[in-house]
Design a protein around this motif. Structure first.
Motif, PDB file in Angstrom:
ATOM      1  N   GLY A   1      81.661 -14.290  89.971  1.00 39.96           N
ATOM      2  CA  GLY A   1      82.681 -14.165  91.006  1.00 39.96           C
ATOM      3  C   GLY A   1      83.712 -13.088  90.768  1.00 39.96           C
ATOM      4  N   ARG A   2      83.500 -12.235  89.758  1.00 38.45           N
ATOM      5  CA  ARG A   2      84.473 -11.185  89.512  1.00 38.45           C
ATOM      6  C   ARG A   2      83.859  -9.804  89.632  1.00 38.45           C
ATOM      7  N   GLY A   3      82.705  -9.724  90.237  1.00 38.53           N
ATOM      8  CA  GLY A   3      82.033  -8.442  90.385  1.00 38.53           C
ATOM      9  C   GLY A   3      82.721  -7.579  91.427  1.00 38.53           C
ATOM     10  N   PRO A   4      82.325  -6.339  91.495  1.00 38.84           N
ATOM     11  CA  PRO A   4      82.912  -5.433  92.484  1.00 38.84           C
ATOM     12  C   PRO A   4      82.590  -5.911  93.904  1.00 38.84           C
ATOM     13  N   LEU A   5      83.434  -5.519  94.815  1.00 38.04           N
ATOM     14  CA  LEU A   5      83.222  -5.897  96.215  1.00 38.04           C
ATOM     15  C   LEU A   5      82.318  -4.903  96.907  1.00 38.04           C
ATOM     16  N   GLN A   6      81.586  -5.408  97.869  1.00 35.77           N
ATOM     17  CA  GLN A   6      80.839  -4.578  98.809  1.00 35.77           C
ATOM     18  C   GLN A   6      81.377  -4.929 100.184  1.00 35.77           C
ATOM     19  N   TRP A   7      81.378  -3.953 101.077  1.00 37.47           N
ATOM     20  CA  TRP A   7      81.985  -4.101 102.394  1.00 37.47           C
ATOM     21  C   TRP A   7      80.952  -3.876 103.490  1.00 37.47           C
ATOM     22  N   HIS A   8      81.016  -4.692 104.535  1.00 33.10           N
ATOM     23  CA  HIS A   8      80.154  -4.544 105.708  1.00 33.10           C
ATOM     24  C   HIS A   8      80.940  -3.673 106.693  1.00 33.10           C
ATOM     25  N   LEU A   9      80.612  -2.398 106.709  1.00 33.09           N
ATOM     26  CA  LEU A   9      81.412  -1.412 107.429  1.00 33.09           C
ATOM     27  C   LEU A   9      81.552  -1.721 108.915  1.00 33.09           C
ATOM     28  N   GLU A  10      80.463  -2.070 109.576  1.00 35.29           N
ATOM     29  CA  GLU A  10      80.525  -2.359 111.026  1.00 35.29           C
ATOM     30  C   GLU A  10      81.477  -3.507 111.325  1.00 35.29           C
ATOM     31  N   ASN A  11      81.360  -4.590 110.566  1.00 38.04           N
ATOM     32  CA  ASN A  11      82.223  -5.747 110.790  1.00 38.04           C
ATOM     33  C   ASN A  11      83.680  -5.422 110.488  1.00 38.04           C
ATOM     34  N   VAL A  12      83.913  -4.672 109.414  1.00 35.61           N
ATOM     35  CA  VAL A  12      85.285  -4.297 109.061  1.00 35.61           C
ATOM     36  C   VAL A  12      85.886  -3.434 110.165  1.00 35.61           C
ATOM     37  N   GLU A  13      85.154  -2.426 110.629  1.00 36.96           N
ATOM     38  CA  GLU A  13      85.667  -1.551 111.692  1.00 36.96           C
ATOM     39  C   GLU A  13      85.996  -2.335 112.955  1.00 36.96           C
ATOM     40  N   ALA A  14      85.106  -3.211 113.371  1.00 32.79           N
ATOM     41  CA  ALA A  14      85.323  -3.985 114.591  1.00 32.79           C
ATOM     42  C   ALA A  14      86.556  -4.881 114.459  1.00 32.79           C
ATOM     43  N   THR A  15      86.704  -5.521 113.332  1.00 30.82           N
ATOM     44  CA  THR A  15      87.838  -6.420 113.120  1.00 30.82           C
ATOM     45  C   THR A  15      89.144  -5.647 113.021  1.00 30.82           C
ATOM     46  N   ILE A  16      89.148  -4.558 112.287  1.00 32.10           N
ATOM     47  CA  ILE A  16      90.376  -3.770 112.143  1.00 32.10           C
ATOM     48  C   ILE A  16      90.813  -3.210 113.494  1.00 32.10           C
ATOM     49  N   THR A  17      89.872  -2.762 114.296  1.00 32.89           N
ATOM     50  CA  THR A  17      90.205  -2.231 115.619  1.00 32.89           C
ATOM     51  C   THR A  17      90.869  -3.303 116.468  1.00 32.89           C
ATOM     52  N   GLY A  18      90.273  -4.479 116.529  1.00 34.07           N
ATOM     53  CA  GLY A  18      90.845  -5.573 117.311  1.00 34.07           C
ATOM     54  C   GLY A  18      92.174  -6.044 116.755  1.00 34.07           C
ATOM     55  N   TRP A  19      92.266  -6.158 115.431  1.00 28.56           N
ATOM     56  CA  TRP A  19      93.488  -6.619 114.783  1.00 28.56           C
ATOM     57  C   TRP A  19      94.627  -5.639 115.010  1.00 28.56           C
ATOM     58  N   SER A  20      94.355  -4.347 114.851  1.00 28.87           N
ATOM     59  CA  SER A  20      95.422  -3.359 115.003  1.00 28.87           C
ATOM     60  C   SER A  20      95.927  -3.296 116.439  1.00 28.87           C
ATOM     61  N   ARG A  21      95.046  -3.515 117.401  1.00 31.17           N
ATOM     62  CA  ARG A  21      95.485  -3.526 118.803  1.00 31.17           C
ATOM     63  C   ARG A  21      96.450  -4.678 119.064  1.00 31.17           C
ATOM     64  N   ARG A  22      96.215  -5.803 118.411  1.00 30.88           N
ATOM     65  CA  ARG A  22      97.081  -6.979 118.615  1.00 30.88           C
ATOM     66  C   ARG A  22      98.350  -6.925 117.783  1.00 30.88           C
ATOM     67  N   HIS A  23      98.302  -6.352 116.586  1.00 30.72           N
ATOM     68  CA  HIS A  23      99.420  -6.459 115.660  1.00 30.72           C
ATOM     69  C   HIS A  23     100.220  -5.176 115.436  1.00 30.72           C
ATOM     70  N   LEU A  24      99.707  -4.058 115.831  1.00 27.99           N
ATOM     71  CA  LEU A  24     100.397  -2.802 115.548  1.00 27.99           C
ATOM     72  C   LEU A  24     100.888  -2.098 116.814  1.00 27.99           C
ATOM     73  N   ARG A  25     101.128  -2.865 117.844  1.00 25.71           N
ATOM     74  CA  ARG A  25     101.630  -2.256 119.083  1.00 25.71           C
ATOM     75  C   ARG A  25     103.063  -1.791 118.878  1.00 25.71           C
ATOM     76  N   PRO A  26     103.404  -0.637 119.487  1.00 23.12           N
ATOM     77  CA  PRO A  26     104.783  -0.130 119.351  1.00 23.12           C
ATOM     78  C   PRO A  26     105.778  -0.997 120.106  1.00 23.12           C
TER      79      PRO A  26
END
Length: 78
Positions: free
Chosen positions: A53-78
């Protein structure tokens, strides 16, 4: 370049340095999003290797991009 090599963008799981480069964000930003619960294990990232459980992380790029896009639209509005 070897014609059988898969471009990094088409691989499902990427290392943290590869994900940072592809997403244009720092390792610290990914860490903060993970600790906030925006990025969740199994869907956005996983640990790999036999390191109990302490190995390096791997990232699922498609899922990360989709989530960050949706999250930033909701939380980073001016």
């Amino acid at each position: 370049m070897d014609s059988t090599a898969t471009p990094a963008r088409q691989r499902v799981w990427m290392s943290t340095p590869e994900a940072c480069a592809a997403l244009g964000m720092s390792r610290e930003t990914l860490r903060k999003l993970r600790l906030r619960g925006v990025l969740v294990p199994g869907k956005h990232y996983r640990r790999w290797g036999c390191t109990q459980g302490r190995g390096p992380l791997q990232w699922h790029l498609e899922n990360v991009e989709a989530t960050i896009t949706g999250w930033s639209r909701r939380h980073l509005r001016p």
